[in-house]
Enzyme design. Sequence first.
Site, PDB file in Angstrom:
ATOM      1  CG  ASN A  87      -0.372  -0.527   2.389  1.00 37.34           C
ATOM      2  OD1 ASN A  87       0.494  -1.390   2.253  1.00 37.34           O
ATOM      3  ND2 ASN A  87      -1.067  -0.577   3.638  1.00 37.34           N
ATOM      4  CD  GLU A 158      -3.069  -4.671 -12.997  1.00 37.80           C
ATOM      5  OE1 GLU A 158      -2.130  -5.516 -12.962  1.00 37.80           O
ATOM      6  OE2 GLU A 158      -3.972  -4.476 -13.914  1.00 37.80           O
ATOM      7  CB  CYS A 273      -6.609   4.285  -7.941  1.00 35.02           C
ATOM      8  SG  CYS A 273      -6.002   2.930  -7.741  1.00 35.02           S
ATOM      9  CE  LYS A 276      -2.473   5.483  -4.100  1.00 33.70           C
ATOM     10  NZ  LYS A 276      -2.220   3.972  -3.829  1.00 33.70           N
TER      11      LYS A 276
HETATM   12  C1  UDX Z   1      -9.444   2.830 -11.181  1.00 34.01           C
HETATM   13  C2  UDX Z   1      -9.231   2.784 -12.703  1.00 34.01           C
HETATM   14  O1  UDX Z   1     -10.361   2.548 -13.291  1.00 34.01           O
HETATM   15  C3  UDX Z   1      -7.996   1.720 -12.828  1.00 34.01           C
HETATM   16  O2  UDX Z   1      -7.838   1.660 -14.035  1.00 34.01           O
HETATM   17  C4  UDX Z   1      -6.928   1.797 -12.026  1.00 34.01           C
HETATM   18  O3  UDX Z   1      -6.183   0.872 -11.845  1.00 34.01           O
HETATM   19  C5  UDX Z   1      -7.179   2.204 -10.362  1.00 34.01           C
HETATM   20  O4  UDX Z   1      -8.539   3.069 -10.222  1.00 34.01           O
HETATM   21  P1  UDX Z   1     -11.227   1.730  -9.718  1.00 34.01           P
HETATM   22  O5  UDX Z   1     -11.072   2.836  -8.635  1.00 34.01           O
HETATM   23  O6  UDX Z   1     -11.370   0.325  -9.149  1.00 34.01           O
HETATM   24  O7  UDX Z   1     -10.222   1.712 -10.705  1.00 34.01           O
HETATM   25  O8  UDX Z   1     -12.685   1.753 -10.078  1.00 34.01           O
HETATM   26  P2  UDX Z   1     -13.349   2.631 -11.455  1.00 34.01           P
HETATM   27  O9  UDX Z   1     -14.535   1.663 -11.903  1.00 34.01           O
HETATM   28  O10 UDX Z   1     -12.487   3.744 -12.213  1.00 34.01           O
HETATM   29  O11 UDX Z   1     -14.382   3.713 -10.589  1.00 34.01           O
HETATM   30  C6  UDX Z   1     -13.812   4.771  -9.874  1.00 34.01           C
HETATM   31  C7  UDX Z   1     -14.923   5.615  -9.111  1.00 34.01           C
HETATM   32  O12 UDX Z   1     -15.582   6.411 -10.184  1.00 34.01           O
HETATM   33  C8  UDX Z   1     -16.097   4.778  -8.717  1.00 34.01           C
HETATM   34  O13 UDX Z   1     -16.842   5.273  -7.048  1.00 34.01           O
HETATM   35  C9  UDX Z   1     -17.372   4.755  -9.546  1.00 34.01           C
HETATM   36  O14 UDX Z   1     -18.511   4.607  -8.996  1.00 34.01           O
HETATM   37  C10 UDX Z   1     -16.888   6.336 -10.106  1.00 34.01           C
HETATM   38  N1  UDX Z   1     -17.352   6.392 -11.542  1.00 34.01           N
HETATM   39  C11 UDX Z   1     -16.920   5.662 -12.594  1.00 34.01           C
HETATM   40  C12 UDX Z   1     -18.564   7.351 -11.844  1.00 34.01           C
HETATM   41  O15 UDX Z   1     -19.004   8.016 -10.869  1.00 34.01           O
HETATM   42  N2  UDX Z   1     -18.827   7.584 -13.042  1.00 34.01           N
HETATM   43  C13 UDX Z   1     -18.432   6.801 -14.324  1.00 34.01           C
HETATM   44  O16 UDX Z   1     -18.752   7.041 -15.228  1.00 34.01           O
HETATM   45  C14 UDX Z   1     -17.339   5.691 -13.965  1.00 34.01           C
HETATM   46  P1  ADP Z   2      -3.766  -2.301  -3.062  1.00 35.19           P
HETATM   47  O1  ADP Z   2      -5.220  -1.832  -3.103  1.00 35.19           O
HETATM   48  O2  ADP Z   2      -2.927  -1.244  -3.554  1.00 35.19           O
HETATM   49  O3  ADP Z   2      -3.432  -3.813  -3.258  1.00 35.19           O
HETATM   50  P2  ADP Z   2      -3.995  -2.943  -0.064  1.00 35.19           P
HETATM   51  O4  ADP Z   2      -3.812  -2.219   1.065  1.00 35.19           O
HETATM   52  O5  ADP Z   2      -5.265  -3.886  -0.208  1.00 35.19           O
HETATM   53  O6  ADP Z   2      -3.379  -2.229  -1.403  1.00 35.19           O
HETATM   54  O7  ADP Z   2      -2.652  -4.035  -0.002  1.00 35.19           O
HETATM   55  C1  ADP Z   2      -1.520  -3.884   0.228  1.00 35.19           C
HETATM   56  C2  ADP Z   2      -1.034  -5.012   1.191  1.00 35.19           C
HETATM   57  O8  ADP Z   2       0.531  -4.800   1.334  1.00 35.19           O
HETATM   58  C3  ADP Z   2      -1.481  -4.937   2.608  1.00 35.19           C
HETATM   59  O9  ADP Z   2      -2.338  -6.259   3.099  1.00 35.19           O
HETATM   60  C4  ADP Z   2      -0.293  -4.929   3.697  1.00 35.19           C
HETATM   61  O10 ADP Z   2      -0.430  -5.637   4.653  1.00 35.19           O
HETATM   62  C5  ADP Z   2       0.732  -5.403   2.699  1.00 35.19           C
HETATM   63  N1  ADP Z   2       2.139  -4.944   2.817  1.00 35.19           N
HETATM   64  C6  ADP Z   2       2.538  -3.875   3.200  1.00 35.19           C
HETATM   65  N2  ADP Z   2       3.895  -3.755   3.400  1.00 35.19           N
HETATM   66  C7  ADP Z   2       4.301  -5.111   3.349  1.00 35.19           C
HETATM   67  C8  ADP Z   2       5.531  -5.603   3.782  1.00 35.19           C
HETATM   68  N3  ADP Z   2       6.623  -4.932   3.871  1.00 35.19           N
HETATM   69  N4  ADP Z   2       5.563  -7.125   3.428  1.00 35.19           N
HETATM   70  C9  ADP Z   2       4.440  -7.706   3.303  1.00 35.19           C
HETATM   71  N5  ADP Z   2       3.283  -7.319   3.092  1.00 35.19           N
HETATM   72  C10 ADP Z   2       3.272  -5.944   3.212  1.00 35.19           C
END
Ligand code: UDX
Ligand code: ADP
Length: 457
Positions: A87, A158, A273, A276
């Site tokens: 994370n 990703e 995402c 951030k």
């Molecule tokens: C996003 C990107 O799509 C992905 O490529 C990247 O790797 C991570 O961030 P995610 O956040 O998982 O993915 O979902 P996404 O489908 O993009 O939706 C993000 C937010 O936008 C959600 O809250 C969704 O409800 C909202 N959204 C999406 C809208 O409000 N309107 C839309 O038309 C599309």
């Molecule tokens: P993402 O949505 O990017 O996958 P998450 O918070 O769901 O992020 O996952 C990140 C994971 O990485 C967490 O489960 C956390 O415990 C793990 N993590 C963070 N630092 C380390 C580390 N040094 N070694 C092993 N696991 C770790």
Amino acid sequence: MSSILCIGAGYVGGPTMAVIAKNCPQHRVVVVDANAERIAAWNSARLPIYEPGLDQVIAQARGRNLFFRTDTEAQIAAADIIFVSVNTPTKTFGEGAGRAANLQYWERAARQILEHSRTPKIVVEKSTLPVRTAEAMERILNSQPGRGVHFDVISNPEFLAEGSAIHDLEHPDRVLIGGKSTPSGRAAVEQIVAIYESWVPRERIITTNLWSGELAKLAANAFLAQRISSINAISALCERTGADITEVAHAIGTDSRIGPRFLRASVGFGGSCFRKDILNLVYLCEHHGLPEVAAYWEQVVLMNEYQQRRFGSVMLEAMFNTVAGKRIALFGAAFKANTGDTRESPALNVCRELLDERAELVITDPYALDNARADLGAAAERVEFEPDPYKAAQGAHAIAILTEWQQFAELDYEAIYRDMVKPAFIFDGRNILDHAQLHRLGFNVYAIGKPPLAHFD
Ligand code: UDX
Ligand code: ADP
């Protein structure tokens, strides 16, 4: 045959490694996490995340060539290729607080790799990171040349979206692999290309330099979020003028240069995402002396905050400027449909806003109630969590649709209306309901970017 390790078993690491293992039976794929409970869940029948299709992929690969473990150090020693998928939340302290990425987990992973490697490794950065972080990673890793272990660092951001992660991983629009142009850098890129080539057509695998790979990911998310903030900005104008955002979005989207997707007006975007990554981009621009560029992108986030606040204000105003003591049912806690994830969910922001107004809240969601309870922290004590939407709506003055779950569109709103306090209100923050029909049933209906359908003026 390679030995692949992924550090971090979260929303990205878990599904991504499951799909790699499924499509590359010749490779051994191990996923480690510092959180032992999370690993135990990955090894159980109840996976730690809800993601359509994930169960089947895990069932196919787990125990065959996919393993979830906690012995990070031994697994680092044994791996040829290490994906880092930890994370990288926004910093909450110190310089760049609220904007820059907190790299402490990521650096810890880099140091663990350094300490426990005895053979050359390819280290693949999967977490979204500020541009040039890969270079820092390489510097840390190659900081002890005396040990004779060589590291190549690759950026492989990703693009999966939660809720459709398995489909996105199996059929990606593109796979991006950034690396250095040194001979060993190029060889490392080719090794990662070879993994994806097992199921992704070669023309969809894009190779770039390291920094372009990192920046492309930040920029792609900023562009996507910008589309949502753009359509949401227009939705506010629609509500004032009587235009209908669905018609406007359709008309805009038919321009082939714009395209129809990602133009759904809503209560706002959430997820781990978008916010951030944009704040990261803003920080990066400021850092490089580009305040105008920083302000431009920051506006995407500010518009998103405005849209969520605006939704709460519309509710308050429609309900005679007071919701204190009124039972309100929030339909949805997840940041989007088909996930249990509540990170940055607009549903929880609306929830907090209504708590400030002293409403009595009940939240219903098919998969996200546990995460919602945890994310709300102390405020959760003032909220009721109810898996059954019919029970949640009983005795409520209003319903607010905050996640676009298909289940919510299929409910019997005639029965729901009967059990609500009158006048009954419905606020559709996702535009998934049949507003004219709800109005006929007696509801006062407020949707995003549409004229209200009320029974009084
Ligand atoms: C996003 C990107 O799509 C992905 O490529 C990247 O790797 C991570 O961030 P995610 O956040 O998982 O993915 O979902 P996404 O489908 O993009 O939706 C993000 C937010 O936008 C959600 O809250 C969704 O409800 C909202 N959204 C999406 C809208 O409000 N309107 C839309 O038309 C599309
Ligand atoms: P993402 O949505 O990017 O996958 P998450 O918070 O769901 O992020 O996952 C990140 C994971 O990485 C967490 O489960 C956390 O415990 C793990 N993590 C963070 N630092 C380390 C580390 N040094 N070694 C092993 N696991 C770790």
